[in-house]
Design a protein around this motif. Structure first.
Motif, PDB file in Angstrom:
ATOM      1  N   GLY A 138      32.570  67.818  57.765  1.00 40.65           N
ATOM      2  CA  GLY A 138      32.590  66.575  56.979  1.00 40.65           C
ATOM      3  C   GLY A 138      32.961  66.870  55.540  1.00 40.65           C
TER       4      GLY A 138
ATOM      5  N   ALA B 139      39.632  66.627  62.583  1.00 44.28           N
ATOM      6  CA  ALA B 139      38.957  66.766  63.877  1.00 44.28           C
ATOM      7  C   ALA B 139      37.564  66.175  63.790  1.00 44.28           C
ATOM      8  N   THR B 140      36.970  65.916  64.950  1.00 43.43           N
ATOM      9  CA  THR B 140      35.562  65.510  64.986  1.00 43.43           C
ATOM     10  C   THR B 140      34.709  66.743  65.276  1.00 43.43           C
ATOM     11  N   PHE B 141      33.408  66.636  64.956  1.00 47.33           N
ATOM     12  CA  PHE B 141      32.516  67.790  65.096  1.00 47.33           C
ATOM     13  C   PHE B 141      32.350  68.195  66.569  1.00 47.33           C
TER      14      PHE B 141
ATOM     15  N   CYS C 280      25.560  62.223  60.808  1.00 44.89           N
ATOM     16  CA  CYS C 280      26.701  61.418  61.273  1.00 44.89           C
ATOM     17  C   CYS C 280      26.793  61.439  62.796  1.00 44.89           C
TER      18      CYS C 280
ATOM     19  N   GLU D 143      33.266  73.891  56.229  1.00 45.21           N
ATOM     20  CA  GLU D 143      32.450  72.722  55.897  1.00 45.21           C
ATOM     21  C   GLU D 143      32.688  71.600  56.896  1.00 45.21           C
TER      22      GLU D 143
ATOM     23  N   ASP E 216      37.249  67.134  59.029  1.00 50.38           N
ATOM     24  CA  ASP E 216      36.841  65.740  58.838  1.00 50.38           C
ATOM     25  C   ASP E 216      37.619  64.865  59.808  1.00 50.38           C
ATOM     26  N   SER E 217      36.958  63.797  60.285  1.00 49.27           N
ATOM     27  CA  SER E 217      37.625  62.894  61.224  1.00 49.27           C
ATOM     28  C   SER E 217      38.348  61.762  60.502  1.00 49.27           C
ATOM     29  N   SER E 218      38.203  61.692  59.182  1.00 50.25           N
ATOM     30  CA  SER E 218      38.859  60.607  58.434  1.00 50.25           C
ATOM     31  C   SER E 218      40.136  61.120  57.781  1.00 50.25           C
TER      32      SER E 218
ATOM     33  N   GLY F  85      35.171  65.613  53.611  1.00 38.99           N
ATOM     34  CA  GLY F  85      35.419  64.435  52.777  1.00 38.99           C
ATOM     35  C   GLY F  85      36.548  64.653  51.788  1.00 38.99           C
TER      36      GLY F  85
ATOM     37  N   TYR G 240      35.296  56.860  47.086  1.00 32.84           N
ATOM     38  CA  TYR G 240      34.231  57.846  47.323  1.00 32.84           C
ATOM     39  C   TYR G 240      33.906  58.667  46.068  1.00 32.84           C
TER      40      TYR G 240
ATOM     41  N   ARG H 287      34.670  67.259  47.427  1.00 31.52           N
ATOM     42  CA  ARG H 287      33.728  67.286  46.297  1.00 31.52           C
ATOM     43  C   ARG H 287      32.990  68.623  46.215  1.00 31.52           C
TER      44      ARG H 287
HETATM   45  C1  LIG Z   1      28.987  61.611  53.327  1.00 32.33           C
HETATM   46  S1  LIG Z   1      30.603  62.276  53.526  1.00 32.33           S
HETATM   47  C2  LIG Z   1      30.349  63.881  52.822  1.00 32.33           C
HETATM   48  C3  LIG Z   1      31.601  64.477  52.246  1.00 32.33           C
HETATM   49  C4  LIG Z   1      31.401  65.777  51.480  1.00 32.33           C
HETATM   50  N1  LIG Z   1      30.750  66.782  52.290  1.00 32.33           N
HETATM   51  C5  LIG Z   1      30.598  65.538  50.213  1.00 32.33           C
HETATM   52  O1  LIG Z   1      29.487  66.057  50.098  1.00 32.33           O
HETATM   53  O2  LIG Z   1      31.081  64.806  49.352  1.00 32.33           O
HETATM   54  C6  LIG Z   1      30.621  62.623  55.271  1.00 32.33           C
HETATM   55  C7  LIG Z   1      32.006  62.982  55.792  1.00 32.33           C
HETATM   56  O3  LIG Z   1      31.864  63.339  57.171  1.00 32.33           O
HETATM   57  C8  LIG Z   1      32.942  62.767  57.907  1.00 32.33           C
HETATM   58  N2  LIG Z   1      32.481  62.606  59.296  1.00 32.33           N
HETATM   59  C9  LIG Z   1      31.516  61.772  59.750  1.00 32.33           C
HETATM   60  N3  LIG Z   1      31.330  61.934  61.073  1.00 32.33           N
HETATM   61  C10 LIG Z   1      32.203  62.892  61.458  1.00 32.33           C
HETATM   62  C11 LIG Z   1      32.480  63.513  62.708  1.00 32.33           C
HETATM   63  N4  LIG Z   1      31.808  63.193  63.805  1.00 32.33           N
HETATM   64  N5  LIG Z   1      33.433  64.461  62.768  1.00 32.33           N
HETATM   65  C12 LIG Z   1      34.107  64.821  61.633  1.00 32.33           C
HETATM   66  N6  LIG Z   1      33.883  64.268  60.414  1.00 32.33           N
HETATM   67  C13 LIG Z   1      32.935  63.321  60.329  1.00 32.33           C
HETATM   68  C14 LIG Z   1      33.249  61.460  57.198  1.00 32.33           C
HETATM   69  O4  LIG Z   1      34.578  61.033  57.433  1.00 32.33           O
HETATM   70  C15 LIG Z   1      32.996  61.842  55.730  1.00 32.33           C
HETATM   71  O5  LIG Z   1      34.168  62.286  55.104  1.00 32.33           O
END
Ligand SMILES: C[S@@+](CC[C@H](N)C(=O)[O-])C[C@H]1O[C@@H](n2cnc3c(N)ncnc32)[C@H](O)[C@@H]1O
Length: 254
Positions: free
Chosen positions: A55, A99-101, A122, A53, A76-78, A57, A24, A60
């Motif tokens: 998501g 966690a998920t949103f 997302c 914040e 973040d869910s990952s 990630g 990433y 960054r």
């Molecule tokens: C495009 S990345 C953006 C990361 C960071 N905000 C950046 O700008 O670099 C989107 C992030 O959202 C997370 N994500 C996607 N769907 C999600 C959800 N439903 N709940 C929690 N996290 C989620 C993904 O795992 C990913 O890390």
């Protein structure tokens, strides 16, 4: 700082984030645009303010935001994305929540709630996006701001061809990113193929894109109203050529 784990009935798989975690930061390096984004977020959070914040990630945005004195929590869910964040943040300046949103309730409020780089997209349906906005509102301190960055759909919506972008990732490695639009669902399907000498690895996912006027209406349904709209982090006007747009929301009662 700490890491919590929260479960939710509306859980989405973190598999897509997991599949991108190791590359990433190479795909999306810190650019002048990222620094501009962090500057705007720091100003909106206020001196010594708090930010959540969605998501987060690899951190960054969150890590440089914390470096500006903002107390940042990222969800973040990952688990793999969060693992990279922790190695990028040896001083543990960012709190993370796995966690998920949907359905999230941290029982805390923040001066700034941010969903940058298409976090809202997302959520795969309009109802789930409205739910994410409600969850964001639930975490907003009095007088706080929600900031969303979403890509401007105009350029993509009428595209019928698959678009392929290749990202070289050093000697012998390339990530091939293919996107296909399904206009009736406002969906952008993504297929990433990692080719690095071994068996190619494939990850698929999709985003639901959002029109500016639609976002305004969804915000109202979630008890929010639009305070500002820009065509970029330079706070310029949104035009037909803007690749993305930024929306600042406040609680409708404020
Ligand atoms: C495009 S990345 C953006 C990361 C960071 N905000 C950046 O700008 O670099 C989107 C992030 O959202 C997370 N994500 C996607 N769907 C999600 C959800 N439903 N709940 C929690 N996290 C989620 C993904 O795992 C990913 O890390």
């Amino acid at each position: 700082m700490s890491q919590q784990t929260v479960t939710s009935d509306l859980a989405l798989s973190g598999a897509y984030g997991d599949s991108l975690a190791e590359v990433y930061d190479q795909l999306y390096p810190v650019t002048a645009g990222v620094e501009q984004c962090v500057g705007v977020l720091a100003e909106l959070a206020g001196e010594g303010g708090s930010a959540l914040e969605f998501g987060v990630g690899t951190g960054r945005i969150a890590i440089p935001l914390a470096a500006r004195g903002v107390r940042v929590t990222g969800i973040d869910s990952s688990s793999k994305m969060l693992g990279v964040l922790r190695s990028n943040d040896p001083g543990a300046t960012v709190d993370t929540v796995h966690a998920t949103f949907g359905g999230l309730d941290l029982d805390r409020r923040f001066d700034l709630v941010a969903g940058v780089f298409n976090a809202l997209c997302c959520a795969p349906t309009q109802d789930e996006q409205i739910e994410v906005l409600r969850v964001m509102r639930r975490h907003l301190a009095p007088g706080g701001r929600i900031v969303l960055e979403t890509f401007e759909p105009g350029r993509h919506h009428t595209r019928r061809m698959t678009e392929t972008v290749t990202h070289p990732l050093g000697p012998g490695a390339v990530l091939m990113e293919q996107t296909q639009i399904v206009p009736e669902g406002q969906l952008m399907f993504l297929l990433n193929t990692m080719i690095d000498g071994g068996t190619p690895r494939v990850a698929a996912g999709f985003m639901r894109y959002v029109w500016p006027a639609e976002l305004d209406l969804m915000a109202r349904l979630a008890g929010l109203r639009v305070r500002e709209r820009w065509g970029g982090w330079d706070r310029g006007q949104l035009t037909a050529d803007s690749p993305m747009y930024v929306t600042v929301l406040v609680d409708e009662a404020s």
